[in-house]
Design an enzyme around this catalytic site. Structure first.
Site, PDB file in Angstrom:
ATOM      1  N   ARG A  79      -1.575  -8.736   2.141  1.00 21.14           N
ATOM      2  CA  ARG A  79      -1.886  -9.273   3.463  1.00 21.14           C
ATOM      3  C   ARG A  79      -2.136 -10.766   3.507  1.00 21.14           C
ATOM      4  O   ARG A  79      -2.662 -11.340   2.548  1.00 21.14           O
ATOM      5  CB  ARG A  79      -3.159  -8.607   4.011  1.00 21.14           C
ATOM      6  CG  ARG A  79      -2.875  -7.259   4.597  1.00 21.14           C
ATOM      7  CD  ARG A  79      -3.691  -6.244   3.903  1.00 21.14           C
ATOM      8  NE  ARG A  79      -3.379  -4.922   4.424  1.00 21.14           N
ATOM      9  CZ  ARG A  79      -3.048  -3.899   3.662  1.00 21.14           C
ATOM     10  NH1 ARG A  79      -2.985  -4.029   2.353  1.00 21.14           N
ATOM     11  NH2 ARG A  79      -2.768  -2.734   4.196  1.00 21.14           N
ATOM     12  N   HIS A 105       3.028  -7.576   3.542  1.00 19.23           N
ATOM     13  CA  HIS A 105       4.253  -7.544   2.741  1.00 19.23           C
ATOM     14  C   HIS A 105       5.368  -8.432   3.303  1.00 19.23           C
ATOM     15  O   HIS A 105       6.540  -8.043   3.316  1.00 19.23           O
ATOM     16  CB  HIS A 105       4.751  -6.110   2.573  1.00 19.23           C
ATOM     17  CG  HIS A 105       3.836  -5.239   1.756  1.00 19.23           C
ATOM     18  ND1 HIS A 105       2.998  -5.728   0.779  1.00 19.23           N
ATOM     19  CD2 HIS A 105       3.626  -3.891   1.775  1.00 19.23           C
ATOM     20  CE1 HIS A 105       2.320  -4.731   0.223  1.00 19.23           C
ATOM     21  NE2 HIS A 105       2.666  -3.604   0.817  1.00 19.23           N
ATOM     22  N   HIS A 176       7.266  -2.409  -5.429  1.00 21.35           N
ATOM     23  CA  HIS A 176       6.371  -1.468  -4.772  1.00 21.35           C
ATOM     24  C   HIS A 176       6.682  -0.016  -5.132  1.00 21.35           C
ATOM     25  O   HIS A 176       6.582   0.876  -4.284  1.00 21.35           O
ATOM     26  CB  HIS A 176       6.416  -1.681  -3.261  1.00 21.35           C
ATOM     27  CG  HIS A 176       5.185  -1.278  -2.536  1.00 21.35           C
ATOM     28  ND1 HIS A 176       4.787   0.036  -2.403  1.00 21.35           N
ATOM     29  CD2 HIS A 176       4.240  -2.013  -1.903  1.00 21.35           C
ATOM     30  CE1 HIS A 176       3.664   0.082  -1.702  1.00 21.35           C
ATOM     31  NE2 HIS A 176       3.301  -1.148  -1.388  1.00 21.35           N
ATOM     32  N   ASP A 248      -7.107   1.016  -2.559  1.00 19.18           N
ATOM     33  CA  ASP A 248      -6.078   0.126  -2.003  1.00 19.18           C
ATOM     34  C   ASP A 248      -6.612  -1.286  -2.206  1.00 19.18           C
ATOM     35  O   ASP A 248      -6.883  -2.014  -1.260  1.00 19.18           O
ATOM     36  CB  ASP A 248      -5.855   0.442  -0.512  1.00 19.18           C
ATOM     37  CG  ASP A 248      -4.574  -0.201   0.012  1.00 19.18           C
ATOM     38  OD1 ASP A 248      -3.899  -0.894  -0.762  1.00 19.18           O
ATOM     39  OD2 ASP A 248      -4.264   0.009   1.205  1.00 19.18           O
ATOM     40  N   GLU A 312       1.046  -2.411  -8.159  1.00 15.23           N
ATOM     41  CA  GLU A 312       1.785  -3.607  -7.758  1.00 15.23           C
ATOM     42  C   GLU A 312       1.164  -4.844  -8.390  1.00 15.23           C
ATOM     43  O   GLU A 312       0.121  -5.298  -7.943  1.00 15.23           O
ATOM     44  CB  GLU A 312       1.745  -3.756  -6.241  1.00 15.23           C
ATOM     45  CG  GLU A 312       1.996  -2.479  -5.469  1.00 15.23           C
ATOM     46  CD  GLU A 312       1.365  -2.542  -4.073  1.00 15.23           C
ATOM     47  OE1 GLU A 312       1.437  -3.576  -3.403  1.00 15.23           O
ATOM     48  OE2 GLU A 312       0.766  -1.537  -3.660  1.00 15.23           O
TER      49      GLU A 312
HETATM   50  C1  BGC Z   1      -0.819  -1.676   0.757  1.00 16.69           C
HETATM   51  C2  BGC Z   1      -1.249  -0.532   1.636  1.00 16.69           C
HETATM   52  C3  BGC Z   1      -0.124  -0.204   2.555  1.00 16.69           C
HETATM   53  C4  BGC Z   1       1.097   0.113   1.750  1.00 16.69           C
HETATM   54  C5  BGC Z   1       2.276   0.301   2.623  1.00 16.69           C
HETATM   55  C6  BGC Z   1       0.333  -1.223  -0.052  1.00 16.69           C
HETATM   56  O1  BGC Z   1       0.749  -2.218  -0.916  1.00 16.69           O
HETATM   57  O2  BGC Z   1      -1.860  -2.144  -0.078  1.00 16.69           O
HETATM   58  O3  BGC Z   1      -2.390  -0.850   2.371  1.00 16.69           O
HETATM   59  O4  BGC Z   1      -0.452   0.860   3.403  1.00 16.69           O
HETATM   60  O5  BGC Z   1       1.389  -0.908   0.841  1.00 16.69           O
HETATM   61  O6  BGC Z   1       3.063   1.282   2.146  1.00 16.69           O
END
Ligand code: BGC
Length: 349
Positions: A79, A105, A176, A248, A312
């Protein structure tokens, strides 16, 4: 061995290019130029082929899902609060694709939704290249990015990112993929996997995933993975996790670098397969698939929450708004070569 073919129609109307890399042990990975995405990862475990990353049945489904399965994430993974930042005395406004407020992202039309070009290939590797123009999703500078996937004979997939911009820009590239070492089709969550992370600190976040406090010591709580533990052990046991329905969070790695000792290790539920991650990235976001439910799987059904864990490797989230974290990367200077490598090594016992 490498094999390249085209299949179905990607969102731009042209076929997806699919690249298959296989090694002498029977391990095989599939990749596509759409989003420079890692699609499948099959390897023999106890005499049977097991796919250990989540993916969809068809490429079209894969390109339409919203969980970023296996995709290359850029220009900035994770973010950026309020989709804005200041750099060199100038305010930049970004595309806001999370709750119309934050950027997640890289924005709505980010690197995971782009047609990359196959820019090089060899027996054991493929390289995808992308030009992200000045102003792309609000980011400054023309950026040339490359991602190279190499399948090694020791059952490691090495992912190397390289990029250069002609202006200073936030930059944070990652893959991802979601892992399930019991097998993507095992119909089991990853909560019984064991996880080790060599990190003394993690980053607390608010309910939107935005960092809201300084780096915090993991001490002996739910975020302490310094000794391998079953993910379920402290799952949802504290308010930090409850805010985002599980793990997360970014963990700041104690000793990033491409040395022999893996910074992160994941083990299947019965211990028959291990994944070791070696990286020169400063941090790793551990996302326990808290909102995966409904994502199409490979057998005509859908995944449940926690069907996979995304590991990640990256810089810290929202770094553009935290100069105190620039020391960990996340901002690339004009003309500077950005280069990051993460190795995913699979070991069956
Ligand atoms: C984020 C999550 C998000 C996801 C999306 C992750 O990298 O940290 O918060 O919901 O990506 O698929």
């Amino acid at each position: 061995m490498i094999r390249i073919y085209s299949e179905q129609s990607a969102p731009d109307g042209n076929p997806f290019q699919v690249v298959e890399l296989s090694n002498a042990n029977g391990m095989c990975v599939k990749l596509t130029d759409w989003g420079a995405t890692w699609l499948t990862c099959r390897l023999p475990v106890a005499g049977r082929l097991r796919d250990v990353i989540l993916g969809c049945e068809t490429l079209v489904q894969h390109s339409e899902q919203g969980a970023y399965l296996g995709a290359t994430i850029g220009r900035f993974a994770n973010r950026i609060a309020n989709a804005a930042f200041n750099l060199n005395g100038k305010r930049y406004l970004l595309d806001a694709n999370q709750q119309q407020q934050h950027q997640l992202h890289g924005g709505t039309d980010a690197f995971d939704k782009r047609r990359w070009q196959i820019s090089a290939q060899g027996d054991d590797y493929v390289e995808f290249g992308l030009l992200s123009a000045d102003g792309d999703q609000g980011f400054p500078g023309n950026l040339h990015a490359k991602v190279r996937y190499r399948l090694r004979q020791d059952n490691a997939l090495a992912i190397e990112f390289e990029a250069r911009s002609d202006r200073d820009t936030p930059l944070n590239l990652t893959n991802h993929a979601y892992f399930n070492l019991d097998g993507e089709s095992a119909d089991q969550t990853v909560l019984q996997h064991r996880l080790r992370i060599a990190a003394d600190h993690y980053l607390p976040v608010d309910a939107a995933g935005i960092p809201n406090a300084p780096l915090r010591e993991v001490e002996k709580g739910g975020f302490d993975f310094r000794h391998a533990k079953v993910i379920a052990q402290d799952f949802l046991s504290d308010s930090d996790q409850q805010a985002v329905s599980g793990y997360d969070h970014a963990f700041l790695l104690n000793a990033p670098g491409l040395h022999a000792k893996a910074q992160v290790e994941l083990q299947s539920s019965n211990g028959d397969l291990r994944l070791k991650i070696v990286t020169d990235q400063p941090a790793i976001q551990v996302y326990s698939g808290n909102f995966l439910a409904g994502t199409p799987n490979r057998s005509g059904g859908v995944y449940a929450n926690h069907a996979g864990v995304a590991l990640e490797t990256q810089s810290l989230p929202d770094t553009p708004n935290h100069p105190e974290w620039f020391q960990y990367g996340g901002i690339s200077k004009a003309g500077e070569l950005y280069r990051k490598t993460t190795v995913f090594l699979f070991q069956a016992s």
